[in-house]
Design a protein around this motif. Structure first.
Motif, PDB file in Angstrom:
ATOM      1  N   VAL A 263       2.092  11.509   8.250  1.00 34.55           N
ATOM      2  CA  VAL A 263       1.911  10.822   7.067  1.00 34.55           C
ATOM      3  C   VAL A 263       3.323   9.865   7.448  1.00 34.55           C
ATOM      4  O   VAL A 263       4.348  10.091   7.463  1.00 34.55           O
ATOM      5  N   ARG A 264       2.912   8.433   6.994  1.00 33.45           N
ATOM      6  CA  ARG A 264       3.825   7.455   7.203  1.00 33.45           C
ATOM      7  C   ARG A 264       3.874   6.737   5.778  1.00 33.45           C
ATOM      8  O   ARG A 264       3.103   6.171   5.399  1.00 33.45           O
TER       9      ARG A 264
ATOM     10  N   THR B 272      -4.929   8.375  -1.002  1.00 32.92           N
ATOM     11  CA  THR B 272      -4.742   7.968  -2.333  1.00 32.92           C
ATOM     12  C   THR B 272      -4.608   9.082  -2.839  1.00 32.92           C
ATOM     13  O   THR B 272      -4.140   9.265  -4.087  1.00 32.92           O
ATOM     14  N   ALA B 273      -4.755  10.552  -2.520  1.00 36.35           N
ATOM     15  CA  ALA B 273      -4.648  11.714  -3.160  1.00 36.35           C
ATOM     16  C   ALA B 273      -3.573  12.801  -2.564  1.00 36.35           C
ATOM     17  O   ALA B 273      -3.564  13.911  -2.746  1.00 36.35           O
TER      18      ALA B 273
ATOM     19  N   GLY C 258       0.631  -1.060   0.027  1.00 37.99           N
ATOM     20  CA  GLY C 258       0.079   0.085  -0.072  1.00 37.99           C
ATOM     21  C   GLY C 258       0.717   1.161  -0.085  1.00 37.99           C
ATOM     22  O   GLY C 258       2.298   1.372   0.171  1.00 37.99           O
ATOM     23  N   GLY C 259       0.292   2.148  -0.312  1.00 34.88           N
ATOM     24  CA  GLY C 259       0.776   3.688  -0.292  1.00 34.88           C
ATOM     25  C   GLY C 259       1.000   4.479   0.932  1.00 34.88           C
ATOM     26  O   GLY C 259       0.995   3.676   2.074  1.00 34.88           O
ATOM     27  N   GLU C 260       0.934   5.537   1.021  1.00 31.32           N
ATOM     28  CA  GLU C 260       1.298   6.406   2.339  1.00 31.32           C
ATOM     29  C   GLU C 260      -0.129   6.147   3.159  1.00 31.32           C
ATOM     30  O   GLU C 260      -1.245   6.043   2.677  1.00 31.32           O
ATOM     31  N   ARG C 261      -0.105   6.426   4.472  1.00 30.30           N
ATOM     32  CA  ARG C 261      -0.993   6.228   5.394  1.00 30.30           C
ATOM     33  C   ARG C 261      -1.010   7.743   6.476  1.00 30.30           C
ATOM     34  O   ARG C 261       0.182   8.135   6.651  1.00 30.30           O
ATOM     35  N   LEU C 262      -1.992   8.037   6.844  1.00 31.77           N
ATOM     36  CA  LEU C 262      -2.214   8.945   7.622  1.00 31.77           C
ATOM     37  C   LEU C 262      -2.522   8.284   9.061  1.00 31.77           C
ATOM     38  O   LEU C 262      -3.124   7.574   9.346  1.00 31.77           O
ATOM     39  N   GLU C 263      -1.533   8.744  10.099  1.00 29.56           N
ATOM     40  CA  GLU C 263      -1.788   8.226  11.396  1.00 29.56           C
ATOM     41  C   GLU C 263      -1.984   9.547  12.457  1.00 29.56           C
ATOM     42  O   GLU C 263      -1.561  10.628  12.339  1.00 29.56           O
TER      43      GLU C 263
ATOM     44  N   ALA D 286     -14.470  12.194   4.788  1.00 32.24           N
ATOM     45  CA  ALA D 286     -13.367  13.001   4.147  1.00 32.24           C
ATOM     46  C   ALA D 286     -12.562  12.029   2.943  1.00 32.24           C
ATOM     47  O   ALA D 286     -12.215  12.639   1.795  1.00 32.24           O
ATOM     48  N   LEU D 287     -12.387  11.172   3.297  1.00 35.77           N
ATOM     49  CA  LEU D 287     -11.215  10.123   2.351  1.00 35.77           C
ATOM     50  C   LEU D 287     -11.983   9.079   1.891  1.00 35.77           C
ATOM     51  O   LEU D 287     -11.187   8.212   1.024  1.00 35.77           O
TER      52      LEU D 287
END
Length: 354
Positions: A295-296, A270-271, A227-232, A251-252
């Protein structure tokens, strides 16, 4: 593309245990291949076959253009090998260790002495040249061990978990020396459980588990597989978790995952920046106070855990056991002893892995 190491369908059994179950490798000349895998995955057995210390039950391999079964002598002259633990003679000085290996590899006495001096200087061991290796620190022993593997100026270098047991400063030191060899055109196959090590050094990475290659690619390519970036998001008030999760979901368009171990909410992005901005606005509008908003990117640890079900080893981790159940250090010492012995009498003493 010229390949320095090429293996196809390698299989090896120890009694009922199948250590390798069809391993394929392709390593371009002058590059570094990182081989990751948990204890018992098949890493050491692969190195032993490629270094001519074991014959595969099935499959074939070439190193520096030579067949590892039919042209063992040529392979041995082209390679260097460093195992998991320093295999130098502790009763000899650093200089004596290097000169001895040079003589075993049929250098003249003068050239062996000259080569020893070159390597002692390169690896910053000149001041300790006349001290017994048994008095060296762990980092100094590993530098000497790497120097020993380079006496004959190999074109291919096998490093089987070379930084096991080193402190962070010594590990960084050894990494720098490995990079120097690659810059000089040496091809390196590096086995490791230290994920940061593979991330730092390897051009490409293969992940092995249960004797098979289960993934291959660059570090970034492998990270994208999980997977791509994740917000923590960390919450000031844990009671607001449901409110925060609902706001982020709206929101996402993705359902956040809650981690009870650290209290964080994690949601896939994703954006990029747009998602981050939308998430911040949604949380503020919902009256959610946050203590952490970060962001991780996925790490190799995420890849390793996702693919194998095992966490990667930390520098303080236990060396564990190798592919055949033998304590890891014993095989590492066998590697160096077998290879050095073959230069003296033209034979390889194949040890049982049982």
């Amino acid at each position: 593309m010229e390949l320095a190491i090429q293996a196809e369908g390698l299989r090896k059994r120890y009694g009922a245990h199948e250590a390798l179950r069809g391993v394929d490798l392709a390593v371009p000349t002058g590059s570094v291949l990182g081989v990751l895998g948990p204890n018992g995955a098949g890493k050491t057995t692969t190195v032993r076959i490629l270094a001519t210390l074991l014959e595969p039950d099935e499959g074939s391999a070439k190193v520096a253009g030579y067949d590892v079964v039919r042209q063992r002598k040529e392979v041995q002259r082209a390679i260097g090998l460093t195992g998991q633990y320093a295999a130098v003679d502790e009763q000899l000085t650093g200089s004596e260790n290097l000169r001895m290996v040079g003589m075993l590899q049929r250098l003249t006495r003068g050239r062996a002495k000259e080569r020893a001096a070159e390597l002692l200087e390169r690896f910053r061991l000149t001041e300790a040249a006349d001290k017994q290796a048994g008095t060296y620190s762990g980092g100094m022993r590993r530098r000497l061990d790497l120097a020993v593997s380079l006496v004959a100026e190999p074109s291919v270098l096998f490093l089987d978990e070379p930084t096991t047991g080193l402190d962070p400063a010594s590990r960084l030191d050894l990494w720098a020396m490995i990079r120097e060899q690659v810059a000089a055109g040496v091809t390196v196959l590096l086995t490791t459980q230290y994920l940061e090590e593979a991330d730092q050094l390897a051009d490409r990475i293969v992940v092995v588990d249960s004797g098979r290659v289960i993934a291959e690619g660059t570090s970034d390519e492998l990270k994208r597989t999980v997977g791509g970036e994740r917000l923590e998001v960390g919450l000031a008030d844990p009671a607001q978790r449901a409110t925060a999760a609902a706001a982020l979901s709206r929101a996402l368009g993705a359902v956040p995952l809650a981690d009870d171990t650290d209290g964080l909410l994690r949601v896939q992005l994703t954006a990029g920046l747009d998602d981050i901005a939308d998430a911040a606005v949604a949380l503020r509008a919902s009256g959610v106070a946050v203590t952490e908003f970060a962001v991780r990117r996925p790490s190799l640890d995420d890849v390793f855990l996702s693919l194998t079900g095992h966490p990667g080893r930390t520098p303080a981790g236990d060396p564990g056991r190798n592919d055949s159940g033998t304590p890891a250090g014993e095989h590492a010492e066998d590697l160096a002893e077998d290879l050095a012995g073959d230069h003296t009498d033209g034979r390889i003493e194949e040890r049982s892995a049982a």
